[in-house]
Write an enzyme that holds these catalytic residues in place. Structure first.
Site, short mmCIF file in Angstrom:
data_model
loop_
_atom_site.label_atom_id
_atom_site.label_comp_id
_atom_site.label_asym_id
_atom_site.label_seq_id
_atom_site.Cartn_x
_atom_site.Cartn_y
_atom_site.Cartn_z
N LYS A 187 -64.13 83.15 59.33
CA LYS A 187 -62.87 82.40 59.46
C LYS A 187 -62.57 81.67 58.16
O LYS A 187 -63.38 80.89 57.67
CB LYS A 187 -62.95 81.38 60.60
CG LYS A 187 -61.58 80.76 60.86
CD LYS A 187 -61.63 79.52 61.71
CE LYS A 187 -61.86 78.25 60.94
NZ LYS A 187 -60.84 77.92 59.93
N GLU A 263 -73.57 74.20 53.89
CA GLU A 263 -73.41 73.74 52.50
C GLU A 263 -72.32 72.68 52.56
O GLU A 263 -71.15 73.01 52.82
CB GLU A 263 -73.06 74.93 51.60
CG GLU A 263 -73.39 74.68 50.16
CD GLU A 263 -72.19 74.19 49.39
OE1 GLU A 263 -72.03 72.95 49.30
OE2 GLU A 263 -71.42 75.03 48.92
N CYS A 297 -67.65 70.75 45.89
CA CYS A 297 -68.66 69.95 46.60
C CYS A 297 -69.68 69.41 45.62
O CYS A 297 -70.30 68.38 45.87
CB CYS A 297 -69.31 70.78 47.69
SG CYS A 297 -69.60 72.46 47.18
N GLU A 394 -67.47 60.73 49.14
CA GLU A 394 -66.94 61.92 48.48
C GLU A 394 -65.40 61.87 48.50
O GLU A 394 -64.80 61.77 49.56
CB GLU A 394 -67.42 63.18 49.20
CG GLU A 394 -67.00 64.45 48.49
CD GLU A 394 -67.54 65.72 49.15
OE1 GLU A 394 -67.56 65.78 50.38
OE2 GLU A 394 -67.94 66.63 48.41
P1 ADP Z 1 -61.83 69.69 54.77
O1 ADP Z 1 -61.96 68.35 55.45
O2 ADP Z 1 -62.09 69.63 53.32
O3 ADP Z 1 -60.60 70.46 55.13
P2 ADP Z 1 -63.50 70.91 56.69
O4 ADP Z 1 -64.96 70.73 56.72
O5 ADP Z 1 -62.65 70.21 57.68
O6 ADP Z 1 -63.06 70.55 55.25
O7 ADP Z 1 -63.12 72.46 56.78
C1 ADP Z 1 -63.92 73.50 56.31
C2 ADP Z 1 -63.83 74.66 57.29
O8 ADP Z 1 -64.33 74.20 58.55
C3 ADP Z 1 -62.43 75.16 57.57
O9 ADP Z 1 -62.48 76.57 57.73
C4 ADP Z 1 -62.08 74.49 58.87
O10 ADP Z 1 -61.12 75.21 59.63
C5 ADP Z 1 -63.41 74.49 59.58
N1 ADP Z 1 -63.56 73.48 60.64
C6 ADP Z 1 -62.98 72.26 60.72
N2 ADP Z 1 -63.35 71.64 61.86
C7 ADP Z 1 -64.19 72.47 62.52
C8 ADP Z 1 -64.92 72.40 63.74
N3 ADP Z 1 -64.86 71.35 64.53
N4 ADP Z 1 -65.69 73.47 64.09
C9 ADP Z 1 -65.79 74.54 63.29
N5 ADP Z 1 -65.13 74.67 62.14
C10 ADP Z 1 -64.33 73.66 61.74
#
Ligand code: ADP
Length: 495
Positions: A187, A263, A297, A394
């Site tokens: 995804k 990561e 990161c 961060e």
């Molecule tokens: P940012 O805050 O920088 O957008 P995230 O960690 O929220 O970074 O997002 C990184 C990835 O994790 C994206 O593909 C996002 O759709 C996904 N993501 C966000 N929330 C969840 C969750 N609760 N479960 C699984 N994947 C998630």
């Protein structure tokens, strides 16, 4: 429709896939949902893409399971390698288009996007090379037993990637997973779905059997959560924020205890000693924080400079940072484009205000750049105290904090004074200092007299709250294999 016609300033018109890529076919989501992706340079909608829901995740996982249990199992390691190398060749052939799509959707400078795509090809080719070199061991236990180990694929791997290096993260995930014989449901991040969809066409063209690599667009809370809690996903690999990393680990634990690699975030120290080559150090410190608009990161966001050169360093670093060209990603000499989204822009501006309120000195920047698009001036804070938010949290933007240190011991102490431990750097011309400090810093990567120089051959990952496991290099293969021990009795019954 699962395509739309788009245009980029560098590549001209092209056909953008917008569907979900499952079983080597383009499909709409079961519920027919879509979402818009925004051009961060103009704040305008680029196009809409299909949004995967839980039901679509089920379909993609079933496709990956079927491929894993069926045709993919029969494909030889050599053939897996050949497919990855072919994919790498196709990525290179389409480098200009892929980089243009990345610049359009993510906002990174086209020149940098081209470097990313080159690295994507390098990573895929490297893991293609590993595919037929996954070897077990014969273990001498006793004369009556023949024991050996096998490194078998884990199975169906869910992979959730972020928006800061959309294609590069795609390759870091797909490369080792496929080389070791797994199948994948990946995804992309909702902010940047486009480049991986273009690349999905190349997966098919390379000749991967249906269901081996499935690519879906969708939101974290829906599709991401469905992947991490899925009962038929054997492993989840995630790159993103520490907050979401925790949620993924919890979901994995409370579903089927799928394997997890993470990561996550960082707040990496960049330490400059009095004896450093100051001009080189400034170049790397500048690149360490402002590359990719600070959306790395491993960004070197905490800069510690020894007292003997502190004033000179701050003055010259200011000159260097203000000379970074901020603007249109498609501009000729652009170094820094917009932040990826309104949300990120607001978060970063919030941190800048916080830094000002907490009493840090704005050396340069501190404001929005222009009045359209999510552009932020390269921002340097000096006189930053250890307990200030801008030194601890961060920011994920073009904002860094500088502080002074006196001794090597002090530098190590503040360098390690973070809950994160992803990366660090030391700038010095003294080899002993370099090695002593590198060995003392609790970080997965330490650069000496450089920064951000990742390579697909070299493991990357975090200590402490920066993650679990290592990506890249041979180590990434361990994330995607289960070790099986086989023990064969040669003699008669013992009991
Ligand atoms: P940012 O805050 O920088 O957008 P995230 O960690 O929220 O970074 O997002 C990184 C990835 O994790 C994206 O593909 C996002 O759709 C996904 N993501 C966000 N929330 C969840 C969750 N609760 N479960 C699984 N994947 C998630």
């Amino acid at each position: 429709m699962t395509t739309t016609q788009l245009e980029t300033p560098s590549s001209g018109k092209y056909t953008q896939p917008t569907g979900l890529f499952i079983n080597n076919e383009w499909v709409k989501g079961v519920d027919g949902k879509t979402f818009e992706t925004i051009n961060p340079s103009t704040e305008e909608v680029i196009c809409s893409v299909a949004e995967a829901t839980e039901k679509d995740v089920d379909i993609a996982v079933a496709a990956a399971r079927k491929a894993f249990e069926g045709p993919w199992k029969k494909v030889t390691p050599e053939e897996r390698g050949r497919l990855l190398v072919k994919l790498a060749d196709l990525v290179e052939k389409n480098l200009d288009l892929l980089a243009a799509v990345e610049a359009l959707d993510n906002g990174k400078a086209l020149s940098m996007a081209k470097v990313d795509v080159g690295m994507v090809a390098g990573c895929l080719r490297y893991y293609g090379g590993w595919a037929d070199k996954i070897e077990g061991k014969v273990i001498d236990t006793n004369p009556d037993t023949f024991s050996y180990t096998r490194h078998e694929p884990v199975g169906v791997c869910g992979q959730i990637i972020p928006w800061n290096f959309p294609l590069l993260m795609w390759s870091w995930k797909i490369g080792p997973a496929v080389a070791t014989g797994n199948t994948v449901v990946l995804k992309t991040a909702e902010q940047t779905p486009l480049s991986a969809l273009v690349a999905a066409n190349l997966v098919k063209e390379a000749g991967f059997p249906p269901g081996v690599i499935n690519i879906i667009s969708g939101f974290g809370k829906v599709a991401g959560a469905a992947i991490s809690s899925h009962m038929d996903v054997d492993k989840v690999a995630f790159t993103g924020s520490t907050v979401v990393g925790r949620q993924i680990m919890k979901a994995a634990a409370s579903s089927n205890l799928k394997k997890v690699t993470l990561e996550l975030g960082g707040k990496s120290p960049n330490i400059v000693f009095n004896d450093a080559d100051i001009e080189n150090a400034i170049s790397w410190v500048n690149f360490g924080i402002f590359f990719n608009h600070g959306q790395c990161c491993c960004a070197g966001s905490r800069i510690y400079v020894q007292s003997g050169i502190y004033d000179k360093f701050v003055e010259r670093f200011k000159a260097r940072a203000t000379a970074n060209k901020v603007g249109d990603p498609f501009g000729d000499d652009t170094f820094q484009g917009p932040q990826v989204s309104q949300l990120q822009f607001d978060r970063i501006m919030g941190y800048i205000e916080e830094g000002k309120k907490e009493g840090a000195t704005v050396v340069t920047g501190g404001e929005r750049h222009g009045d359209k698009g999510y552009f932020i001036q390269p921002t340097i804070f000096s006189d930053v105290k250890e307990d200030m938010k801008i030194m601890q949290e961060e920011i994920f933007g073009p904002v860094c904090s500088i502080a002074k240190f006196e001794t090597e011991e002090d530098a190590i102490k503040v360098g390690n004074g973070s809950t994160y431990g992803l990366a660090a750097a030391v700038h010095t011309t003294n080899l002993n200092t370099a090695i002593r400090v590198a060995n003392s810093l609790r970080a997965g990567t330490v650069w000496v007299n450089q920064y951000n120089m990742l390579h697909h051959t070299t493991p990357f990952g975090g200590y402490k709250s920066s993650g679990l496991g290592r990506e890249l290099g041979e180590e990434a293969l361990f994330n995607y294999t289960e070790t099986k021990s086989v023990a064969i009795r040669l003699g008669d019954a013992l009991f």
